[in-house]
Motif scaffolding. Structure first.
Motif, PDB file in Angstrom:
ATOM      1  N   PRO A 164     -45.828 -12.925  66.140  1.00 26.49           N
ATOM      2  CA  PRO A 164     -46.128 -14.224  65.530  1.00 26.49           C
ATOM      3  C   PRO A 164     -45.032 -14.649  64.553  1.00 26.49           C
ATOM      4  CG  PRO A 164     -47.503 -12.522  64.559  1.00 26.49           C
ATOM      5  CD  PRO A 164     -46.793 -11.882  65.710  1.00 26.49           C
ATOM      6  N   PHE A 165     -44.898 -15.959  64.365  1.00 30.27           N
ATOM      7  CA  PHE A 165     -43.773 -16.501  63.613  1.00 30.27           C
ATOM      8  C   PHE A 165     -44.207 -16.899  62.196  1.00 30.27           C
ATOM      9  CE2 PHE A 165     -43.397 -17.463  68.123  1.00 30.27           C
ATOM     10  CZ  PHE A 165     -42.174 -16.864  68.416  1.00 30.27           C
ATOM     11  N   PRO A 166     -43.698 -16.208  61.187  1.00 32.57           N
ATOM     12  CA  PRO A 166     -44.022 -16.586  59.810  1.00 32.57           C
ATOM     13  C   PRO A 166     -43.175 -17.773  59.352  1.00 32.57           C
ATOM     14  CG  PRO A 166     -42.630 -14.650  59.824  1.00 32.57           C
ATOM     15  CD  PRO A 166     -42.902 -14.970  61.255  1.00 32.57           C
ATOM     16  N   TYR A 167     -43.646 -18.452  58.329  1.00 37.05           N
ATOM     17  CA  TYR A 167     -42.880 -19.553  57.737  1.00 37.05           C
ATOM     18  C   TYR A 167     -43.187 -19.595  56.243  1.00 37.05           C
ATOM     19  CZ  TYR A 167     -47.356 -22.065  57.936  1.00 37.05           C
ATOM     20  OH  TYR A 167     -48.678 -22.420  57.777  1.00 37.05           O
ATOM     21  N   HIS A 168     -42.220 -20.051  55.474  1.00 39.73           N
ATOM     22  CA  HIS A 168     -42.356 -20.004  54.015  1.00 39.73           C
ATOM     23  C   HIS A 168     -41.624 -21.168  53.357  1.00 39.73           C
ATOM     24  CE1 HIS A 168     -41.735 -15.884  55.736  1.00 39.73           C
ATOM     25  NE2 HIS A 168     -42.919 -15.677  55.184  1.00 39.73           N
ATOM     26  N   ILE A 169     -42.006 -21.459  52.118  1.00 44.18           N
ATOM     27  CA  ILE A 169     -41.211 -22.318  51.258  1.00 44.18           C
ATOM     28  C   ILE A 169     -40.155 -21.433  50.620  1.00 44.18           C
ATOM     29  CG2 ILE A 169     -41.217 -23.936  49.321  1.00 44.18           C
ATOM     30  CD1 ILE A 169     -42.886 -24.823  51.729  1.00 44.18           C
ATOM     31  N   HIS A 170     -38.895 -21.842  50.682  1.00 48.52           N
ATOM     32  CA  HIS A 170     -37.811 -21.060  50.092  1.00 48.52           C
ATOM     33  C   HIS A 170     -37.291 -21.728  48.832  1.00 48.52           C
ATOM     34  CE1 HIS A 170     -36.701 -17.847  53.149  1.00 48.52           C
ATOM     35  NE2 HIS A 170     -37.814 -18.401  53.608  1.00 48.52           N
ATOM     36  N   GLU A 171     -36.672 -20.920  47.971  1.00 50.66           N
ATOM     37  CA  GLU A 171     -36.329 -21.368  46.629  1.00 50.66           C
ATOM     38  C   GLU A 171     -35.203 -22.389  46.573  1.00 50.66           C
ATOM     39  OE1 GLU A 171     -34.897 -18.171  44.253  1.00 50.66           O
ATOM     40  OE2 GLU A 171     -33.610 -17.368  45.825  1.00 50.66           O
ATOM     41  N   LYS A 172     -34.339 -22.422  47.592  1.00 52.87           N
ATOM     42  CA  LYS A 172     -33.184 -23.322  47.548  1.00 52.87           C
ATOM     43  C   LYS A 172     -33.194 -24.277  48.734  1.00 52.87           C
ATOM     44  CE  LYS A 172     -30.291 -19.767  45.375  1.00 52.87           C
ATOM     45  NZ  LYS A 172     -29.060 -18.937  45.519  1.00 52.87           N
ATOM     46  N   LYS A 173     -32.466 -25.370  48.582  1.00 51.49           N
ATOM     47  CA  LYS A 173     -32.334 -26.335  49.659  1.00 51.49           C
ATOM     48  C   LYS A 173     -31.368 -25.832  50.735  1.00 51.49           C
ATOM     49  CE  LYS A 173     -33.483 -30.847  47.712  1.00 51.49           C
ATOM     50  NZ  LYS A 173     -34.311 -31.216  48.884  1.00 51.49           N
ATOM     51  N   VAL A 174     -31.506 -26.390  51.930  1.00 53.41           N
ATOM     52  CA  VAL A 174     -30.569 -26.096  53.010  1.00 53.41           C
ATOM     53  C   VAL A 174     -29.267 -26.838  52.722  1.00 53.41           C
ATOM     54  CG1 VAL A 174     -30.170 -26.203  55.497  1.00 53.41           C
ATOM     55  CG2 VAL A 174     -32.518 -25.962  54.612  1.00 53.41           C
TER      56      VAL A 174
END
Length: 253
Positions: A91-101
């Motif tokens: 299964p594929f996890p997803y998250h909010i990350h601390e920095k912008k792309v």
């Protein structure tokens, strides 16, 4: 008196959570955000090209994560939509990350998960006690991606729509991963200019650097909406055994 009793019960529950091995952050547990500007919203859409390509991935995962303030300003409501997923690696996890792309689309430059309490990623999030998880670990708290297409909506009381706040979401990015933590694709959030924007001048704290957490057990894409009240009740329910133990000790004396 009633408020004091509820707060005391919650504090006892969290103390016993630590004693029983539930991981908490160096700065404590996540707390409910109560000052979100009503009507604020933002959304991120994955690009056409994947950051990491695999044999079974045709182009890129399609999808978006949108976030908006809860109607009462307590926490945020997420709507997550993904499709065209790889045929394996889930299964594929997803998250909010601390920095912008960055402009070059490098998903590794987004840093670690949004983690204002400095919890870290091990042990994995126990979704029964979401206040002890990283704020940005959405799949850890609400389930990894287990179907194609995948769509779910839930309320997370720990997210902020106030740019610059420790738990802010709109000024960050989200990342989707293979189950082995490899980053497939990522996107920045774009604030809806027609709505209000948060202005709370709170500096963003740095999360503990590290790789992305291993996803929790898969859950259905038709998971029920998670409400702020449910999160609070989970804490109070967890505290009840501790309270009973204390009452028993008191009467024993």
């Amino acid at each position: 008196m009633h408020s004091f009793g509820v707060l005391s019960t919650m504090a006892l529950g969290l103390a016993f959570a630590s004693a029983e091995g539930i991981k908490t952050g160096d700065l404590g547990n996540a707390t409910a955000v109560t000052n979100n500007p009503v009507g604020a919203s933002a959304a991120g859409n994955l690009p056409d090209k994947a950051f990491f390509t695999a044999g079974s991935l045709d182009g890129n995962v399609k999808g978006s994560v949108s976030v908006k303030s809860s109607p009462d300003g307590i926490g945020v409501v997420y709507t997550v939509k993904f499709s065209n997923l790889p045929k394996e690696g889930g299964p594929f996890p997803y998250h909010i990350h601390e920095k912008k792309v960055p402009d070059d689309g490098n998903c590794t430059s987004t840093g670690a998960h949004l983690d204002p309490t400095i919890r870290g990623e091990t042990p994995v999030c126990d979704k029964s006690f979401p206040q002890t998880c990283q704020v940005g670990d959405l799949s850890g708290k609400y389930g990894a991606i287990t179907s194609d297409p995948f769509e779910v909506t839930y309320t997370d009381i720990f997210g902020s729509m106030n740019n610059g706040a420790n738990a802010s979401v709109p000024d960050r990015s989200f990342v989707i991963h293979f189950s082995n933590k490899t980053r497939i694709s990522c996107a920045n959030f774009q604030v809806d200019a027609s709505g209000p924007s948060g202005t709370v001048p709170v500096p963003t704290s740095s999360a503990t650097p590290g790789s992305n957490s291993t996803p929790t057990s898969p859950t259905s894409s038709t998971s029920p909406v998670v409400t702020a009240g449910a999160n609070v009740l989970q804490v109070v329910a967890f505290a009840q055994p501790a309270c009973l133990a204390l009452f028993g000790l008191f009467f024993a004396l």
